[in-house]
Design an enzyme around this catalytic site. Structure first.
Site, short mmCIF file in Angstrom:
data_model
loop_
_atom_site.label_atom_id
_atom_site.label_comp_id
_atom_site.label_asym_id
_atom_site.label_seq_id
_atom_site.Cartn_x
_atom_site.Cartn_y
_atom_site.Cartn_z
N ASP A 1 0.85 -1.18 0.00
CA ASP A 1 0.00 0.00 0.00
C ASP A 1 0.90 1.25 0.00
OD1 ASP A 1 -2.25 1.64 0.14
OD2 ASP A 1 -3.28 0.31 1.53
N GLU B 1 -10.80 6.69 4.15
CA GLU B 1 -9.79 6.11 5.03
C GLU B 1 -9.86 6.65 6.46
OE1 GLU B 1 -6.02 5.03 3.28
OE2 GLU B 1 -6.77 5.48 1.30
#
Length: 642
Positions: free
Chosen positions: A335, A525
């Site tokens: 990521d 997020e």
């Protein structure tokens, strides 16, 4: 995956200068060791040979520098001003983070940009094509004009795996027609705590439901081996491996986040049953091509709590479990700067993650530094060349399966279908099927056509709010950011007597029905974590609108446009009907389709609805399970026969 909006511009410029200096200091890619050049007869260029043979042949021709280049992914923002970095570093991949778009954010603008980068990759000695990745998490959502679908939590409420397959097939077509051949989707996380800012990216709290919706992988990649190479499919990414929806509240150490990127504190049995289960299916049933390990950590209770390991550093979970036990033969992509969260200096971070089993590294603004560091680690014997060869073989396998060596440039022939009426019709159907009817006293719904309707609430007429995060930009934004229909537009298609008042200040007299649209504004997020400036409670403005409209108009319907259930315990008694609308995306008219009985309400909750924020985490199967609405709840209506 995220985009670095929080990073100060000066840091970015400073980093770019460091990056350029590092490139200048790198040895020329080919000087390091003699390698066999590729003639036109090279086996890897022969499309008739099996992929494994082509990979073996190409790997045998590559220098260490070329191999490490394949393991490196840079952000377009870091290389756009100096595209020759793609050639000099022999980069394997480039990505667009959320909101990282070409100046001309059109299908042609995208394709031109990706093709320009591709030309730089094809200028390398071995002409290994570039893989371009993008976050197509609810449609090709970075592109203005793309079909934007409801987020996954809404798709879970449809209980319709065929519809999810169709959605991702459309997303694949719209994405590939603009250049990117790789989607960082779907999220197959199991969300166990609604305070998580990514809750809407999950299909639900039950691993069984998530597994049922993994048909999306087939939509992205196709059913047969050759489908990936067509213009209708992209490489998919099952993410975020594993446990990201099951982290402990308060365990995050990322900035002001409270739960995102936190720690999953669990035993191996629960982890296998809840968090790991969707990945077993993604690999064994669907053969997913790439998997993105999570930012989060794992802390096994068997050996005592207090020694969490970052997923990007876990050899047990990346290699022993995923690659060996489950049999994953695709590649792992880290990521966004995820390895920077591993303890130690940068060399330790790189070495730890490569040795744990990571194959490609999303190092958006530090690609040159990554290349230099990994080369030094291999030359010092701290990373084995066999590990490098394994990583590169997996990456090359995907490129051969995608047909990139034969057709490296964008096939634009389906660009005309982007945002087409046919594609939008599927999204509108998804919106209608995802609506969950939670209360319906006195048969308030469905409404009759041409009733006099009073609509209140900002989310009734804000397409940005109804699309949520990951829309044009990473965090999404309020306002008229994409083409489509708002919920108000849909209501107006069914009645010519509509009064809209954002704050319910217009007179209500003469109205048959009041519709109050409440909900959240966009986030993505950890920015959306509860406790990080967010709460599950309704805003004061939303509560005031419900009070005003529901006390003044005989029939009162409340719609909640949000990425997760909100606390409505005190408001529920004031309403006649209450609907969870989730984040519908670009086709808000789909909400009106069920309000007016053109379609039945059939949606069922994909998560448990808490009666208070203090109840979180609450999930089906818990011992003391007393939610406001249980998992799977949803009333049905009969459609009108117009």
């Amino acid at each position: 995956m995220r985009h670095s909006h929080r990073r100060v511009l000066t840091t970015r410029i400073g980093r770019s200068l460091v990056a350029l200096a590092t490139i200048a200091a790198l040895p020329p890619a080919i000087a390091a060791q003699p390698a066999q050049a590729a003639g036109p007869q090279a086996a890897y260029l022969n499309a008739r040979l099996p992929v494994a043979q082509r990979v073996h042949d190409l790997l045998g021709r590559m220098t260490l520098e070329e191999k490490v280049g394949q393991m490196t992914q840079a952000e377009r923002g870091a290389i756009d001003a100096d595209r020759d970095q793609i050639t000099s570093l022999a980069l394997g991949s480039v990505l667009s983070g959320g909101g990282s778009v070409p100046a001309d954010n059109t299908p042609a603008g995208w394709a031109d940009m990706v093709d320009a980068y591709q030309a730089k990759a094809l200028a390398t000695r071995l002409k290994i094509p570039l893989l371009y990745g993008v976050d197509s998490v609810h449609g090709h959502n970075n592109l203005v004009g793309a079909t934007v679908f409801p987020h996954n939590i809404a798709m879970g409420a449809t209980r319709d795996p065929g519809l999810v397959r169709k959605e991702e097939q459309i997303t694949a077509i719209e994405t590939k027609a603009t250049g990117p051949q790789w989607a960082f989707a779907p999220c197959v996380c199991v969300t166990r705590d609604l305070r998580w800012g990514r809750a809407y990216e999950s299909f639900g709290e039950d691993p069984g439901l998530v597994i049922k919706m993994e048909t999306g992988l087939e939509g992205f990649e196709g059913r047969r081996k050759g489908d990936l190479a067509t213009n209708r499919h992209v490489l998919a990414t099952a993410k975020h491996y594993a446990g990201d929806g099951d982290t402990k509240f308060g365990s995050s150490t990322s900035g002001t986040y409270t739960i995102d990127q936190g720690v999953t504190v669990t035993d191996r049995k629960h982890f296998a049953k809840v968090d790991l289960a969707p990945y077993v299916v993604a690999v064994k049933k669907y053969g997913v091509g790439s998997i993105m390990p999570s930012f989060s950590s794992i802390d096994w209770t068997e050996d005592g709590v207090g020694n969490p390991v970052k997923m990007s550093a876990s050899k047990e979970l990346l290699t022993d479990v995923l690659k060996q036990k489950i049999g994953f033969d695709g590649f792992l992509i880290s990521d966004w700067e995820a390895i920077h969260q591993i303890p130690g200096d940068y060399a330790t971070q790189v070495r730890t993650s490569v040795n744990a089993g990571m194959d490609m590294f999303m190092e958006p603004y530090s690609a040159p530094q990554f290349v230099e560091t990994l080369l030094a680690e291999v030359k010092a014997g701290r990373v084995k060349t066999s590990r490098i060869d394994d990583a590169v073989s997996r990456i090359l396998k995907a490129k051969f399966e995608l047909g990139l060596f034969e057709h490296p440039y964008t096939d634009r022939s389906l660009a005309g279908t982007i945002g087409s009426p046919e594609h939008r019709a599927v999204a509108r159907e998804a919106v209608a099927k995802s609506q969950v009817l939670l209360k319906n006293s006195r048969h308030a719904l469905p409404l009759r056509k041409n009733e006099r309707i009073y609509v209140a609430g900002i989310n009734a007429d804000d397409i940005g709010n109804q699309a949520g995060g990951w829309t044009v930009t990473w965090q999404g934004s309020s306002g008229d950011i994409i083409p489509g229909t708002t919920i108000l537009d849909g209501i107006k298609q069914n009645s010519s007597h509509v009064t809209y008042s954002e704050d319910a200040s217009a007179p209500t007299s003469g109205s048959d029905v009041g519709i109050v649209v409440v909900g959240e504004t966009p986030y993505a997020e950890g920015v959306g974590d509860v406790g990080n400036g967010h709460t599950l409670n309704l805003s004061d403005a939303d509560k005031a609108n419900i009070d005003k409209v529901c006390s003044a108009i005989r029939t009162c319907v409340v719609l909640d446009v949000a990425g997760r259930p909100q606390i409505v315990t005190d408001q529920l008694s004031k309403t006649d009907a209450f609907v969870m609308s989730w984040l519908p995306g670009s086709e808000g008219a789909g909400v009106a389709d069920v309000l007016f009985g053109k379609r039945q309400f059939t949606g069922k909750l994909s998560v448990t609805w808490p009666s208070s924020e203090a109840q979180e985490p609450i999930n089906i199967g818990d011992r003391n399970y007393h939610p406001l609405f249980p998992y799977g709840y949803g009333l049905r209506t009969r459609p009108h026969h117009h």
